[in-house]
Write an enzyme that holds these catalytic residues in place. Structure first.
Site, PDB file in Angstrom:
ATOM      1  N   ASP A 113      40.980  46.851  34.198  1.00 46.84           N
ATOM      2  CA  ASP A 113      39.858  47.194  35.066  1.00 46.84           C
ATOM      3  C   ASP A 113      40.153  47.203  36.549  1.00 46.84           C
ATOM      4  O   ASP A 113      39.275  46.924  37.368  1.00 46.84           O
ATOM      5  CB  ASP A 113      38.727  46.199  34.792  1.00 46.84           C
ATOM      6  CG  ASP A 113      39.233  44.767  34.818  1.00 46.84           C
ATOM      7  OD1 ASP A 113      40.210  44.507  35.529  1.00 46.84           O
ATOM      8  OD2 ASP A 113      38.667  43.910  34.123  1.00 46.84           O
ATOM      9  N   GLU A 135      43.001  46.809  26.479  1.00 44.60           N
ATOM     10  CA  GLU A 135      41.981  45.823  26.879  1.00 44.60           C
ATOM     11  C   GLU A 135      40.666  46.538  27.202  1.00 44.60           C
ATOM     12  O   GLU A 135      40.073  46.382  28.263  1.00 44.60           O
ATOM     13  CB  GLU A 135      42.432  44.962  28.064  1.00 44.60           C
ATOM     14  CG  GLU A 135      41.608  43.679  28.182  1.00 44.60           C
ATOM     15  CD  GLU A 135      42.071  42.763  29.304  1.00 44.60           C
ATOM     16  OE1 GLU A 135      43.016  41.991  29.066  1.00 44.60           O
ATOM     17  OE2 GLU A 135      41.505  42.823  30.395  1.00 44.60           O
ATOM     18  N   GLU A 149      35.695  45.360  39.257  1.00 40.30           N
ATOM     19  CA  GLU A 149      36.288  45.530  37.926  1.00 40.30           C
ATOM     20  C   GLU A 149      35.318  46.066  36.869  1.00 40.30           C
ATOM     21  O   GLU A 149      35.700  46.870  36.029  1.00 40.30           O
ATOM     22  CB  GLU A 149      36.916  44.220  37.435  1.00 40.30           C
ATOM     23  CG  GLU A 149      38.200  43.832  38.156  1.00 40.30           C
ATOM     24  CD  GLU A 149      37.948  42.957  39.364  1.00 40.30           C
ATOM     25  OE1 GLU A 149      36.773  42.826  39.795  1.00 40.30           O
ATOM     26  OE2 GLU A 149      38.924  42.403  39.907  1.00 40.30           O
ATOM     27  N   HIS A 222      40.437  33.807  43.359  1.00 41.43           N
ATOM     28  CA  HIS A 222      40.721  34.942  44.244  1.00 41.43           C
ATOM     29  C   HIS A 222      39.702  36.071  44.170  1.00 41.43           C
ATOM     30  O   HIS A 222      39.779  37.024  44.930  1.00 41.43           O
ATOM     31  CB  HIS A 222      42.085  35.530  43.915  1.00 41.43           C
ATOM     32  CG  HIS A 222      42.119  36.255  42.595  1.00 41.43           C
ATOM     33  ND1 HIS A 222      42.182  35.599  41.401  1.00 41.43           N
ATOM     34  CD2 HIS A 222      42.062  37.575  42.296  1.00 41.43           C
ATOM     35  CE1 HIS A 222      42.174  36.472  40.417  1.00 41.43           C
ATOM     36  NE2 HIS A 222      42.095  37.688  40.917  1.00 41.43           N
ATOM     37  N   ARG A 224      37.030  38.869  44.508  1.00 40.93           N
ATOM     38  CA  ARG A 224      36.347  39.411  45.668  1.00 40.93           C
ATOM     39  C   ARG A 224      34.929  38.862  45.827  1.00 40.93           C
ATOM     40  O   ARG A 224      34.501  38.503  46.914  1.00 40.93           O
ATOM     41  CB  ARG A 224      36.224  40.931  45.493  1.00 40.93           C
ATOM     42  CG  ARG A 224      36.927  41.737  46.509  1.00 40.93           C
ATOM     43  CD  ARG A 224      36.983  43.170  46.001  1.00 40.93           C
ATOM     44  NE  ARG A 224      38.330  43.683  46.143  1.00 40.93           N
ATOM     45  CZ  ARG A 224      38.767  44.286  47.237  1.00 40.93           C
ATOM     46  NH1 ARG A 224      37.986  44.486  48.247  1.00 40.93           N
ATOM     47  NH2 ARG A 224      40.014  44.719  47.296  1.00 40.93           N
ATOM     48  N   HIS A 255      46.438  32.921  46.083  1.00 41.75           N
ATOM     49  CA  HIS A 255      46.542  34.388  46.048  1.00 41.75           C
ATOM     50  C   HIS A 255      46.974  34.913  47.421  1.00 41.75           C
ATOM     51  O   HIS A 255      46.703  34.281  48.444  1.00 41.75           O
ATOM     52  CB  HIS A 255      45.165  34.950  45.673  1.00 41.75           C
ATOM     53  CG  HIS A 255      45.180  36.349  45.160  1.00 41.75           C
ATOM     54  ND1 HIS A 255      45.050  37.436  45.982  1.00 41.75           N
ATOM     55  CD2 HIS A 255      45.321  36.836  43.905  1.00 41.75           C
ATOM     56  CE1 HIS A 255      45.089  38.539  45.254  1.00 41.75           C
ATOM     57  NE2 HIS A 255      45.263  38.203  43.985  1.00 41.75           N
TER      58      HIS A 255
HETATM   59  C1  LIG Z   1      37.755  38.936  36.082  1.00 41.09           C
HETATM   60  C2  LIG Z   1      38.453  40.203  35.847  1.00 41.09           C
HETATM   61  O1  LIG Z   1      37.829  41.205  35.693  1.00 41.09           O
HETATM   62  N1  LIG Z   1      39.784  40.187  35.866  1.00 41.09           N
HETATM   63  C3  LIG Z   1      40.593  41.348  35.609  1.00 41.09           C
HETATM   64  C4  LIG Z   1      41.794  41.405  36.547  1.00 41.09           C
HETATM   65  O2  LIG Z   1      42.669  40.332  36.484  1.00 41.09           O
HETATM   66  P1  LIG Z   1      42.767  38.739  36.600  1.00 41.09           P
HETATM   67  O3  LIG Z   1      41.497  38.161  37.114  1.00 41.09           O
HETATM   68  O4  LIG Z   1      43.242  38.255  35.295  1.00 41.09           O
HETATM   69  O5  LIG Z   1      43.914  38.586  37.694  1.00 41.09           O
HETATM   70  P2  LIG Z   1      44.841  37.407  38.183  1.00 41.09           P
HETATM   71  O6  LIG Z   1      45.369  37.834  39.513  1.00 41.09           O
HETATM   72  O7  LIG Z   1      44.147  36.104  38.060  1.00 41.09           O
HETATM   73  O8  LIG Z   1      46.079  37.434  37.215  1.00 41.09           O
HETATM   74  C5  LIG Z   1      46.159  36.706  36.059  1.00 41.09           C
HETATM   75  C6  LIG Z   1      47.561  36.763  35.515  1.00 41.09           C
HETATM   76  O9  LIG Z   1      48.480  36.335  36.514  1.00 41.09           O
HETATM   77  C7  LIG Z   1      49.237  35.240  36.044  1.00 41.09           C
HETATM   78  N2  LIG Z   1      49.493  34.365  37.218  1.00 41.09           N
HETATM   79  C8  LIG Z   1      48.468  33.685  37.806  1.00 41.09           C
HETATM   80  C9  LIG Z   1      48.727  32.885  38.916  1.00 41.09           C
HETATM   81  C10 LIG Z   1      50.052  32.800  39.417  1.00 41.09           C
HETATM   82  O10 LIG Z   1      50.352  32.113  40.401  1.00 41.09           O
HETATM   83  N3  LIG Z   1      51.022  33.522  38.801  1.00 41.09           N
HETATM   84  C11 LIG Z   1      50.776  34.316  37.712  1.00 41.09           C
HETATM   85  O11 LIG Z   1      51.691  34.939  37.189  1.00 41.09           O
HETATM   86  C12 LIG Z   1      48.414  34.597  34.950  1.00 41.09           C
HETATM   87  O12 LIG Z   1      49.219  33.974  34.009  1.00 41.09           O
HETATM   88  C13 LIG Z   1      47.695  35.817  34.362  1.00 41.09           C
HETATM   89  O13 LIG Z   1      48.505  36.445  33.389  1.00 41.09           O
HETATM   90  O14 LIG Z   1      42.559  42.558  36.188  1.00 41.09           O
HETATM   91  C14 LIG Z   1      43.110  42.500  34.892  1.00 41.09           C
HETATM   92  C15 LIG Z   1      43.967  43.722  34.670  1.00 41.09           C
HETATM   93  O15 LIG Z   1      43.253  44.875  34.638  1.00 41.09           O
HETATM   94  C16 LIG Z   1      42.023  42.410  33.832  1.00 41.09           C
HETATM   95  O16 LIG Z   1      42.655  42.109  32.617  1.00 41.09           O
HETATM   96  C17 LIG Z   1      41.059  41.297  34.169  1.00 41.09           C
HETATM   97  O17 LIG Z   1      39.925  41.428  33.325  1.00 41.09           O
END
Ligand SMILES: CC(=O)N[C@H]1[C@@H](OP(=O)(O)OP(=O)(O)OC[C@H]2O[C@@H](n3ccc(=O)[nH]c3=O)[C@H](O)[C@@H]2O)O[C@H](CO)[C@@H](O)[C@@H]1O
Length: 387
Positions: A113, A135, A149, A222, A224, A255
């Protein structure tokens, strides 16, 4: 005669090599697309995988590409400082349009998304190229939460020709919107596929050494829609918990967004038991998560990963598109008020039964074989379209 025709077509089918272009731009998409890219590479006789990145995030995307040793064929490198959503949309659409005209894939696969997800789907549509959505079907039905998203995933759902839903509930959401049943496949979430390759039994890191035998709260924040006051509330609750419990330490990989960094420094900086660190490489993050006591997060992906690691998660948002985790009992919606986050985290820190109930709840996001199922469904779709 008819039989002859089919046989000829069958021969053509056997010889056909499908050009499958995966497109992604941010860290979370990369984490969840990497296992699929690796799976596509296992079929060189029938699939020509092409990897395109927009680099909507630069450093955090590159960390993931390096971990999974994926070299993009096309890299748009669109990221600029303080970019707006419109900047990403315009630069992404123009660049992807050119790449699609040149590469002419048979199908484009997008994930989740992000703005990259939506513009890649739109560019494919303009070029009359089929789109597969990985997904697919997650919904809050609130177009501003998560922002942007929820809108990106709905728009992508409208454009997509084939939908890979991670769970039964996400498939149901698509059916309710009128998507064709035979174009929806329940595959599990590729996040679990990724986890299977990153967790190490023996693992050490200097920050984990500092945490020692204390209980670790792993924090990520993080979104928005949480910038500003909601984020300040979350951080205050966490600060209060750290002041009250001398056996906990907080690890927060902050972030890259400067707006997040400012508030994190202001509220959480200068406390020796709160570690504000750079974003972790995905292998490190997964291993930190596996060694944490609880996870507080507004991330989507982390909500899917934590249940298979047996870690309770407090979701720092008012809504989630991942109700399966709430129903299974592994996630709790904590919202963004200081009082609620404090209360729910305090309960997990002091009530062993409440903690165990969440830690032992089942994982609804799959068995780590989602990429394999996606490739199987993809073959079925492409062959049917051809015949
Ligand atoms: C709330 C929402 O709508 N979130 C969407 C957003 O990502 P989402 O909210 O998951 O994005 P994040 O930036 O939190 O990333 C999560 C990923 O990063 C990894 N991680 C996290 C912290 C860190 O320091 N290092 C690291 O590698 C985590 O293990 C995880 O795999 O976009 C994704 C891709 O389209 C979708 O699947 C999610 O639905």
């Amino acid at each position: 005669m008819a039989e002859f025709d089919t046989k000829v077509k069958g021969l053509v089918l056997l010889a056909k090599k499908w050009k499958v272009m995966t497109i992604f731009g941010t860290r979370p998409e990369a984490v969840k697309m990497a296992p699929l890219v690796l799976e596509l590479q296992k079929h060189p006789e029938t699939i020509e995988p092409v990897v395109t990145v927009t680099a909507q995030h630069r450093e955090m995307l590159d960390q993931v590409l390096e971990t999974f040793q994926i070299k993009p064929d096309y890299d748009l490198n669109i990221m600029k400082d303080r970019q707006t959503l419109s900047d990403v949309t315009v630069r992404g659409l123009r660049g992807l349009d050119e790449i699609m005209k040149k590469a002419q894939p048979d199908i484009v696969l997008v994930h989740g998304d992000t703005t990259t997800t939506f513009v890649a789907s739109l560019a494919a549509f303009y070029n009359q190229i089929a789109v597969g959505h990985v997904e697919a079907g997650l919904r809050t039905h609130n177009k501003y939460s998560p922002y942007p998203e929820e809108m990106n995933r709905q728009l992508t759902g409208v454009i997509a020709d084939i939908h890979f839903a991670p769970t039964e509930q996400s498939a149901q959401n698509l059916l309710k919107e009128g998507k064709r049943k035979e174009r929806i496949f329940i595959t599990g979430n590729t996040a679990i596929d990724a986890l299977k390759t990153t967790i190490r039994q023996a693992y050490s890191h200097p920050v984990l050494e500092k945490v020692g035998s204390d209980r670790m709260i792993l924090l990520t924040a993080h979104r928005r829609e949480n910038l500003g006051q909601p984020m300040r509330n979350m951080f205050r609750a966490i600060k209060r918990l750290t002041e009250e419990h001398d056996d906990i330490q907080v690890v927060y990989p902050v972030h890259m967004n400067p707006a997040v960094r400012e508030v994190a420094d202001e509220v959480l900086g200068r406390d020796p038991r709160i570690h504000l660190i750079e974003p972790l490489e995905v292998m490190d993050f997964h291993n930190f998560a596996a060694r944490s006591f609880i996870i507080l997060t507004d991330s989507g992906g982390v909500q899917e990963e934590a249940p298979s690691l047996g870690k309770p998660v407090l979701v720092l948002r008012d809504t989630t598109e991942r109700p399966e985790g709430i129903e299974a009992g592994t996630l709790k919606l904590a919202g963004t008020s200081e009082a609620d986050i404090y209360r729910l985290a305090k309960e997990l820190l002091t009530d062993t039964e409440a903690y165990e109930r969440m830690a032992q709840a089942s994982n609804p996001y799959g068995d780590g074989k989602a990429s394999h199922r996606i490739v199987e469904a993809l073959y079925g779709y492409l062959n049917k379209e051809e015949s």
